[in-house]
Each structure stands twice: as C-alpha cells, then as structure tokens.
Scaffold this active site. Structure first.
Site, PDB file in Angstrom:
ATOM      1  CB  SER A 216      -1.317 -12.009 -10.557  1.00 42.85           C
ATOM      2  OG  SER A 216      -1.925 -13.272 -10.336  1.00 42.85           O
ATOM      3  CB  THR A 217      -4.745 -11.743  -7.173  1.00 42.69           C
ATOM      4  OG1 THR A 217      -4.405 -13.107  -7.405  1.00 42.69           O
ATOM      5  CG2 THR A 217      -6.061 -11.678  -6.418  1.00 42.69           C
TER       6      THR A 217
ATOM      7  CG  HIS B  59      -0.781 -14.613 -13.432  1.00 47.31           C
ATOM      8  ND1 HIS B  59      -0.157 -14.496 -12.208  1.00 47.31           N
ATOM      9  CD2 HIS B  59       0.211 -14.662 -14.359  1.00 47.31           C
ATOM     10  CE1 HIS B  59       1.155 -14.493 -12.391  1.00 47.31           C
ATOM     11  NE2 HIS B  59       1.394 -14.594 -13.679  1.00 47.31           N
TER      12      HIS B  59
ATOM     13  CG  MET C 154      -1.991 -13.865  -4.468  1.00 46.45           C
ATOM     14  SD  MET C 154      -2.925 -15.339  -3.976  1.00 46.45           S
ATOM     15  CE  MET C 154      -3.581 -15.897  -5.548  1.00 46.45           C
TER      16      MET C 154
ATOM     17  CG  ASP D 108       5.123 -14.560 -13.302  1.00 40.66           C
ATOM     18  OD1 ASP D 108       6.264 -14.721 -13.761  1.00 40.66           O
ATOM     19  OD2 ASP D 108       4.095 -14.504 -14.005  1.00 40.66           O
TER      20      ASP D 108
END
Length: 352
Positions: free
Chosen positions: A165-166, A191, A284, A287
């Site tokens: 993600s991030t 993401h 973050m 997930d």
C-alpha cells in the site's frame, strides 16, 4: 501532541483556499501557508519548516515533478501529491510516487466545488499518516536483476504473491527490478486509484526484466510475468486445469479495500498452497495480514518487510503480530530470499 504543520503548493487560488479550509477543519492540523508555485514554496519551506507538503503537479515556473526531485534530493520530507484524474495526471503521479512522494490524491478534473470537499477525509488521513512516515533520501543506486548461474525458472510452477500500500510504488519497483527475466510468476495487489494502475504497470514494464502488466480476467499466469490488480477490482489466483489463471472482479471491498491484499492472498493459499511465497510490503492498516496467515497455514513461505525500510510499518506489523510472517527482511534482501525459497521448493520437488 503538537499539530501537524502543513504547507500547500498549488497554482490555483481557489484550490489553495479549499485545501486550507479542509485541512484547517481538523484540530490536529495547522496550515502554515499556501504557495502559488514552487519558487515561492522553496522560500516558505526554508522559513516555516513544515512537517508535510501538499503539492500540485502542473504548475507554472517549475512543474511539480521537478520540484519534488529537488525536495527528495536536498530536503527529504513527506509530500502528498495532488493529481488530476486524467491519463497524463496518472502517468505523472506514478512517477512522483516512484520518486518518493508519500502518496497521491486524485483531484477531480471538473466539479471541484463538490469534489474536493468529498475528499476531505482522505486528504486529512493521508496528511496525518505522512507526518508519521519515514522519508529517506533517494539512494540513486541502480537495482539489477539477480543472476544465478545454472538456475532457470522458465518452467516453474511457483507463485509469488505480493501485497503493498503506502510506499509500495518504490518498494515494488525495487523488488521487481531484482527479479530475472524468467522469474516465477508474480501476482500483486497494490492499493492505488483505478486510473493509476495501468500507468504503474506500464512504468514497471519499462524498468524490469520481467514483463509487467495489469491483470486481465481469465489470462494464464506465466513465469517471467508480473500481474497487477486493476484499481477498483480484486485480483485472485485460480486454477484452470493444470494452469494458473487470473480472476478479476468487482465484488465488494474487503478489509476496506478493492483491490484487497487479503482477497489475493486467500486465493493464492487455496490455489497454490505450499507452492507459493507470500510477501507483504509497506502500507497503512491491516489488509493482507489474515490472508498471509492463511497462506502460511496452507504451507506457503511468508516474508514481511522490516520496520526500518518501510515507509509505513502497518501491514507488515499487523501480519507479524498475528503470526503470518515467517521472516522479516529489509527491502533490498527480499528478492534474493524469494528466489532462494523458490529454488528450495523446486529442489524438493514441491508442486500442487
């Protein structure tokens, strides 16, 4: 705790005022000021020393990418990019994330009066996360594909599943660039807004020895290829006779996301079992943690990115805490470990 100090950089006076109002509505954020271009912003950064910068991409006198490059080279700090939802905006946003921008918010092309306020929660959340992130100077080191004499993965049935993600744009680039052209097949959930994933896949395909593409439902999963979940859709691994195939669908969000890393990992646990290796990278939230646990329970090897090299140590931490991670490694050690584990599986004749 003191408020997060933010500087806004955007050539539109209207957008500057709207972002100022949106961010100032949160008591944990203080807007120090707003600059109409990078030249003014440069002096304001020196005098105000903000914690986070929000940065438009298309601006006069110096575009956002050129300014970002100077920031990440001379004064690394968390930068949240504001990108329009156009193809050009998507391509540029991917380059910004690759250069070290913390994250990107997709700014609506039309309907700013209604559209920007609707993004208030996303912008506030990302600014707060950016303030706590680890932003490091760009190394400039070139990543080359790992070469193992006498080893070929061209007929491998192994599957590498990756979630991020991030901070994942930089992390995935470094990971995939280290894989040789005949590496085992890789399936990826990152993401990312829907319009950005095709640009991301195209950019990686230019840089990597493996072929990188946005996944299409029903296509066969082959060695030497990496398949990225389309933004707004889940990606699953499935079996079609003796072959692995991609399954792409738009069923409801899982763990708050679509695409969801949990969805991908659970499908890999079911379809590939101990023939797979799971990797959870910076990001973050949680997930992917439970999906990775299912992979480990099914016999797969599992690897988490360590805290020191994560931009945000959220997803790998959640996976470690629930027992899903077999080993944690620095980002620059993960590709080598993945390939070694693929070789170990092949040496033992492991297949499903």
């Amino acid at each position: 705790m003191s408020a997060i100090r933010v500087l806004i950089v955007d050539d539109s006076a209207f957008v500057r005022q709207m972002l100022t109002d949106l961010l100032s509505s949160d008591p944990g954020i203080e807007v120090l000021g707003a600059a109409p271009n990078p030249i003014v912003a440069r002096d304001m950064i020196k005098s105000l020393n903000p914690d986070v910068l929000t940065l438009d991409i298309e601006m006069p006198r110096m575009d956002g990418l050129a300014f970002l490059d100077k920031i990440m080279t001379l004064r690394p700090m968390p930068v949240l990019m504001i990108s329009s939802l156009t193809q050009k905006g998507a391509d540029t946003a991917v380059r910004a994330l690759e250069m070290g921008a913390f994250d990107c918010v997709a700014k609506p092309v039309i309907g700013l009066v209604e559209g920007l306020p609707a993004l208030r929660d996303e912008i506030v959340t990302k600014v707060k996360a950016a303030a706590a992130a680890k932003i490091r100077p760009r190394s400039g080191d070139e990543v080359r594909p790992l070469h193992r004499p006498g080893v070929s993965y061209s007929s491998s049935e192994k599957i590498i599943a990756v979630g991020a993600s991030t901070g994942g744009v930089e992390a995935l680039q470094e990971l995939l660039m280290a894989f040789p052209s005949d590496a085992p097949a890789v399936v990826i959930t990152q993401h990312m807004p829907a319009m950005f994933t095709a640009s991301f896949a195209n950019r990686l395909n230019q840089l990597c020895a493996v072929t990188v593409k946005q996944a299409e439902s029903g296509e066969r999963v082959l060695p030497g290829h990496a398949y990225i979940a389309p933004g707004g859709c889940h990606l699953e691994l499935a079996r079609n006779g003796a072959n692995y195939v991609c399954r792409v669908h738009d069923e409801p969000a899982v763990s708050g996301h679509r695409p969801s890393v949990d969805v991908l990992f659970r499908s890999v646990a079911h379809a590939a079992g101990l023939n797979a290796i799971g990797v959870i990278l910076t990001g973050m939230g949680r997930d992917g943690a439970l999906g990775l646990l299912e992979m480990r329970s099914a016999g797969a090897s599992t690897i988490g990115q360590d805290e020191a090299t994560c931009v945000v140590y959220g997803m790998p931490k959640a996976a470690r805490e629930c027992g899903a991670v077999e080993i944690e490694l620095p980002l620059n050690k993960i590709a080598d470990q993945v390939l070694k584990r693929c070789e170990s599986l092949a040496a033992r004749g492991v297949r499903v």
